[in-house]
Design a protein around this motif. Sequence first.
Motif, PDB file in Angstrom:
ATOM      1  N   PRO A 146       8.282  27.232 -94.126  1.00 18.79           N
ATOM      2  CA  PRO A 146       7.080  27.923 -94.614  1.00 18.79           C
ATOM      3  C   PRO A 146       6.911  29.322 -94.026  1.00 18.79           C
ATOM      4  O   PRO A 146       6.500  30.246 -94.745  1.00 18.79           O
ATOM      5  CB  PRO A 146       5.939  26.995 -94.203  1.00 18.79           C
ATOM      6  CG  PRO A 146       6.510  26.048 -93.230  1.00 18.79           C
ATOM      7  CD  PRO A 146       7.962  25.920 -93.523  1.00 18.79           C
ATOM      8  N   ASP A 147       7.224  29.493 -92.750  1.00 19.63           N
ATOM      9  CA  ASP A 147       7.062  30.833 -92.173  1.00 19.63           C
ATOM     10  C   ASP A 147       8.067  31.811 -92.772  1.00 19.63           C
ATOM     11  O   ASP A 147       7.765  32.985 -92.966  1.00 19.63           O
ATOM     12  CB  ASP A 147       7.189  30.761 -90.656  1.00 19.63           C
ATOM     13  CG  ASP A 147       5.995  30.030 -90.046  1.00 19.63           C
ATOM     14  OD1 ASP A 147       4.889  30.591 -90.105  1.00 19.63           O
ATOM     15  OD2 ASP A 147       6.166  28.903 -89.565  1.00 19.63           O
TER      16      ASP A 147
ATOM     17  N   LEU B 151       9.392  31.566 -95.848  1.00 27.39           N
ATOM     18  CA  LEU B 151       9.003  31.849 -97.225  1.00 27.39           C
ATOM     19  C   LEU B 151       7.772  32.752 -97.280  1.00 27.39           C
ATOM     20  O   LEU B 151       7.730  33.721 -98.042  1.00 27.39           O
ATOM     21  CB  LEU B 151       8.724  30.541 -97.971  1.00 27.39           C
ATOM     22  CG  LEU B 151       9.896  29.925 -98.742  1.00 27.39           C
ATOM     23  CD1 LEU B 151      11.093  29.681 -97.856  1.00 27.39           C
ATOM     24  CD2 LEU B 151       9.465  28.642 -99.426  1.00 27.39           C
ATOM     25  N   ALA B 152       6.783  32.407 -96.458  1.00 23.69           N
ATOM     26  CA  ALA B 152       5.546  33.191 -96.510  1.00 23.69           C
ATOM     27  C   ALA B 152       5.789  34.628 -96.071  1.00 23.69           C
ATOM     28  O   ALA B 152       5.223  35.559 -96.642  1.00 23.69           O
ATOM     29  CB  ALA B 152       4.488  32.529 -95.633  1.00 23.69           C
TER      30      ALA B 152
ATOM     31  N   ASN C 112       9.151  28.488 -86.200  1.00 25.31           N
ATOM     32  CA  ASN C 112       7.809  27.917 -86.278  1.00 25.31           C
ATOM     33  C   ASN C 112       6.821  28.664 -85.399  1.00 25.31           C
ATOM     34  O   ASN C 112       5.629  28.402 -85.454  1.00 25.31           O
ATOM     35  CB  ASN C 112       7.846  26.432 -85.878  1.00 25.31           C
ATOM     36  CG  ASN C 112       8.515  26.203 -84.536  1.00 25.31           C
ATOM     37  OD1 ASN C 112       9.192  27.089 -84.015  1.00 25.31           O
ATOM     38  ND2 ASN C 112       8.331  25.034 -83.972  1.00 25.31           N
ATOM     39  N   GLU C 113       7.319  29.579 -84.569  1.00 19.43           N
ATOM     40  CA  GLU C 113       6.434  30.422 -83.766  1.00 19.43           C
ATOM     41  C   GLU C 113       6.340  31.824 -84.353  1.00 19.43           C
ATOM     42  O   GLU C 113       5.846  32.751 -83.705  1.00 19.43           O
ATOM     43  CB  GLU C 113       6.918  30.479 -82.319  1.00 19.43           C
ATOM     44  CG  GLU C 113       7.094  29.106 -81.667  1.00 19.43           C
ATOM     45  CD  GLU C 113       5.791  28.308 -81.533  1.00 19.43           C
ATOM     46  OE1 GLU C 113       4.715  28.863 -81.796  1.00 19.43           O
ATOM     47  OE2 GLU C 113       5.875  27.126 -81.171  1.00 19.43           O
TER      48      GLU C 113
ATOM     49  N   PHE D 170       4.544  24.774-100.024  1.00 22.22           N
ATOM     50  CA  PHE D 170       5.654  25.629 -99.623  1.00 22.22           C
ATOM     51  C   PHE D 170       5.382  26.507 -98.410  1.00 22.22           C
ATOM     52  O   PHE D 170       6.287  26.780 -97.640  1.00 22.22           O
ATOM     53  CB  PHE D 170       6.074  26.535-100.798  1.00 22.22           C
ATOM     54  CG  PHE D 170       6.642  25.762-101.946  1.00 22.22           C
ATOM     55  CD1 PHE D 170       7.947  25.303-101.913  1.00 22.22           C
ATOM     56  CD2 PHE D 170       5.859  25.455-103.044  1.00 22.22           C
ATOM     57  CE1 PHE D 170       8.471  24.563-102.955  1.00 22.22           C
ATOM     58  CE2 PHE D 170       6.372  24.710-104.098  1.00 22.22           C
ATOM     59  CZ  PHE D 170       7.681  24.269-104.056  1.00 22.22           C
ATOM     60  N   CYS D 171       4.178  26.983 -98.255  1.00 27.17           N
ATOM     61  CA  CYS D 171       3.928  28.038 -97.258  1.00 27.17           C
ATOM     62  C   CYS D 171       3.422  27.508 -95.918  1.00 27.17           C
ATOM     63  O   CYS D 171       3.259  28.287 -94.981  1.00 27.17           O
ATOM     64  CB  CYS D 171       2.941  29.059 -97.801  1.00 27.17           C
ATOM     65  SG  CYS D 171       3.615  30.021 -99.156  1.00 27.17           S
ATOM     66  N   GLY D 172       3.173  26.213 -95.816  1.00 26.96           N
ATOM     67  CA  GLY D 172       2.726  25.653 -94.548  1.00 26.96           C
ATOM     68  C   GLY D 172       1.395  26.238 -94.121  1.00 26.96           C
ATOM     69  O   GLY D 172       0.556  26.616 -94.934  1.00 26.96           O
TER      70      GLY D 172
ATOM     71  N   THR E  78       0.901  30.608 -88.126  1.00 30.97           N
ATOM     72  CA  THR E  78       1.249  30.582 -86.704  1.00 30.97           C
ATOM     73  C   THR E  78       0.375  31.580 -85.951  1.00 30.97           C
ATOM     74  O   THR E  78      -0.250  32.469 -86.550  1.00 30.97           O
ATOM     75  CB  THR E  78       2.712  30.986 -86.488  1.00 30.97           C
ATOM     76  OG1 THR E  78       2.899  32.300 -87.033  1.00 30.97           O
ATOM     77  CG2 THR E  78       3.668  30.009 -87.186  1.00 30.97           C
TER      78      THR E  78
ATOM     79  N   ARG F 227      -1.677  26.483 -86.899  1.00 27.91           N
ATOM     80  CA  ARG F 227      -0.804  25.765 -85.977  1.00 27.91           C
ATOM     81  C   ARG F 227      -1.526  25.440 -84.659  1.00 27.91           C
ATOM     82  O   ARG F 227      -1.345  24.362 -84.101  1.00 27.91           O
ATOM     83  CB  ARG F 227       0.449  26.594 -85.710  1.00 27.91           C
ATOM     84  CG  ARG F 227       1.477  25.871 -84.888  1.00 27.91           C
ATOM     85  CD  ARG F 227       2.825  26.579 -84.883  1.00 27.91           C
ATOM     86  NE  ARG F 227       3.713  25.944 -83.945  1.00 27.91           N
ATOM     87  CZ  ARG F 227       4.381  24.813 -84.191  1.00 27.91           C
ATOM     88  NH1 ARG F 227       4.248  24.224 -85.360  1.00 27.91           N
ATOM     89  NH2 ARG F 227       5.160  24.277 -83.291  1.00 27.91           N
TER      90      ARG F 227
ATOM     91  N   PRO G 261      -1.688  31.061 -95.578  1.00 27.79           N
ATOM     92  CA  PRO G 261      -0.823  32.145 -95.068  1.00 27.79           C
ATOM     93  C   PRO G 261      -0.689  33.333 -96.032  1.00 27.79           C
ATOM     94  O   PRO G 261      -0.501  34.464 -95.588  1.00 27.79           O
ATOM     95  CB  PRO G 261       0.534  31.463 -94.868  1.00 27.79           C
ATOM     96  CG  PRO G 261       0.213  30.017 -94.701  1.00 27.79           C
ATOM     97  CD  PRO G 261      -1.022  29.754 -95.508  1.00 27.79           C
ATOM     98  N   LEU G 262      -0.793  33.080 -97.330  1.00 23.72           N
ATOM     99  CA  LEU G 262      -0.654  34.179 -98.298  1.00 23.72           C
ATOM    100  C   LEU G 262      -2.007  34.716 -98.764  1.00 23.72           C
ATOM    101  O   LEU G 262      -2.054  35.547 -99.672  1.00 23.72           O
ATOM    102  CB  LEU G 262       0.151  33.716 -99.514  1.00 23.72           C
ATOM    103  CG  LEU G 262       1.603  33.288 -99.276  1.00 23.72           C
ATOM    104  CD1 LEU G 262       2.306  33.043-100.611  1.00 23.72           C
ATOM    105  CD2 LEU G 262       2.361  34.317 -98.463  1.00 23.72           C
TER     106      LEU G 262
END
Lengths: 257, 282
Positions: free
Chosen positions: A102-103, A105-106, A122-123, B140-142, B145, B166, B231-232
């Motif tokens: 996800p990071d 892609l985003a 992931n960070e 998709f974008c979770g 962070t 997160r 996130p978007l």
Amino acid sequence: MTPTPLTIPDAAVPGTTPPAAVTPPASTVPVGAIFAPETVLDPSGPLAEGPTVLDDTVAPLGPWSGIVRAGQTLTIVDVGGNQSADFLVYNANNTAERYSVPDTLAAAGNAYLRTGSSLYSNEGRVLMRVVGNEIDRQDTIGGACSKESNTLRYGFHTEYQHACRENFLTEGARYGLGVRDLVSNINWFMNVPVEADGALGIVDGISAPGKRVALYAEIDVLVIVSNCPQMNNPCNDFNCTPLRMIITDTQTETDPA
Amino acid sequence: MTSLATQHPTDHVHNARSDARSRAALSSPFMPYRPAASSPFIPTDVDPAALTWAETVAPGGYTHRVLARGTRIRFEDPTGSACAHLLLFNAAAPGERLNTADTVKIPWQAYLGTDHPLLSGDGRVLATIAADTSGHHDAFCGTTTDAATLRKYGGSAAEGPTPSGRSRFLLAAAKHGLDARDLPPSVSLFQGVRIDEDGALRFVGSAGAGTQVDLIAEMPLLILVANVPHPLDPSPDYAVGPLRIHAWRGDPTGPDDERFTRTPELTRAYLNTIDYAQARGL
């Protein structure tokens, strides 16, 4: 370019000497099939400059792992064409930091990887960058196959078959990694379109023998790869072929700016 | 204006205790309702006696629960600006958890909606989306962070005005003995993303105020919820709204339910799930 045949090394336990060539023992183990003898194999070569520091072949069905130091570039060669290289990458000095779909892609605003893409952790930091790519787009969506998910996708009868998740767990265990360390991965040379209505799935590949991707390491990373053994979809053309992993010492990376 | 000390006579333990107790009946826009039947927002189609969880999650807040198999969980976006980031685990063995790749791959469908299974990596359904009036979701974008949140908002302190998703999940997970390694990619509800032909991710935002999503817990479920901007989200503001949750006792999906046979993959996923549950006496 004329493809040249590639020698597949024996699957030897490190530190042991393979037995002399004798007729292999009979086995009732249902091992997955590998590539047909007439398959064209093109081992190609590195897609980055600099001296070669490692040159491995990943046998069909098998796992691979390696440390790519900061400033080095890993070239993955799709030797037989359309062979999914299921790929995970970790901060070698802190494996709790690892590739994050996800990071990635985003940050890119795009579901696929191409030259210039950054592989985020992931960070939220960049682990590697795609500095060379010879197919139109690389998959970030499909994840890895597993024995368990195979029962959903293909029926209970496929559960016994080997799968990428088994490879990841086996190889990861060498580094003290377990199920908690497996995240959704990249599939180099696998093709997963998303249609307008959201339909999504693994379809015939858009790669070919000798096609490559090159990954520049921003920090020291641990890479774990499963040479996908799946025999129920076209992620490997139903013909499991080798992968070649070449690490070159790039050191002087050109600033894209 | 009188000082706080004057408003609250706490010069002595008894006074302090009385003062504390005097405020027990106060309310907040963001709170859990206990018992759940005391929620001011009980859905009209639910027997209040069956409720097991009722809560309004603050913007930037998080919550978490362990829920029995069969529990029905309703998320509501009362303002049209909530974003419910979800992580699901098998509460009995949290190494089994949401697998976003399987969640879109197995159903052959990128976009979450009614009857979409939220799958674990072990071939089972953690929860089913049983109803959905939004249709604007993302697998998709979770979530966000700290690093991305710092870049976008200029700060990401967990105690500050712009926490990351997160950091919310980390706190929620820690309450269950889990750590950073236990946080896989998440899904989010109420803020949509679509993938264009060239792979471009297109943020389509909310479907409007008042939409709802119902999940059915198909396993004993540990659920972590973070309510932070997507996130978007193109807004430079951290403009997420409150998130409302109600859960009540119900039945898991079984062979008599229409969705059980909706696709062959779903059938096998439910068979795997029921097989696991029955062996455990669940």
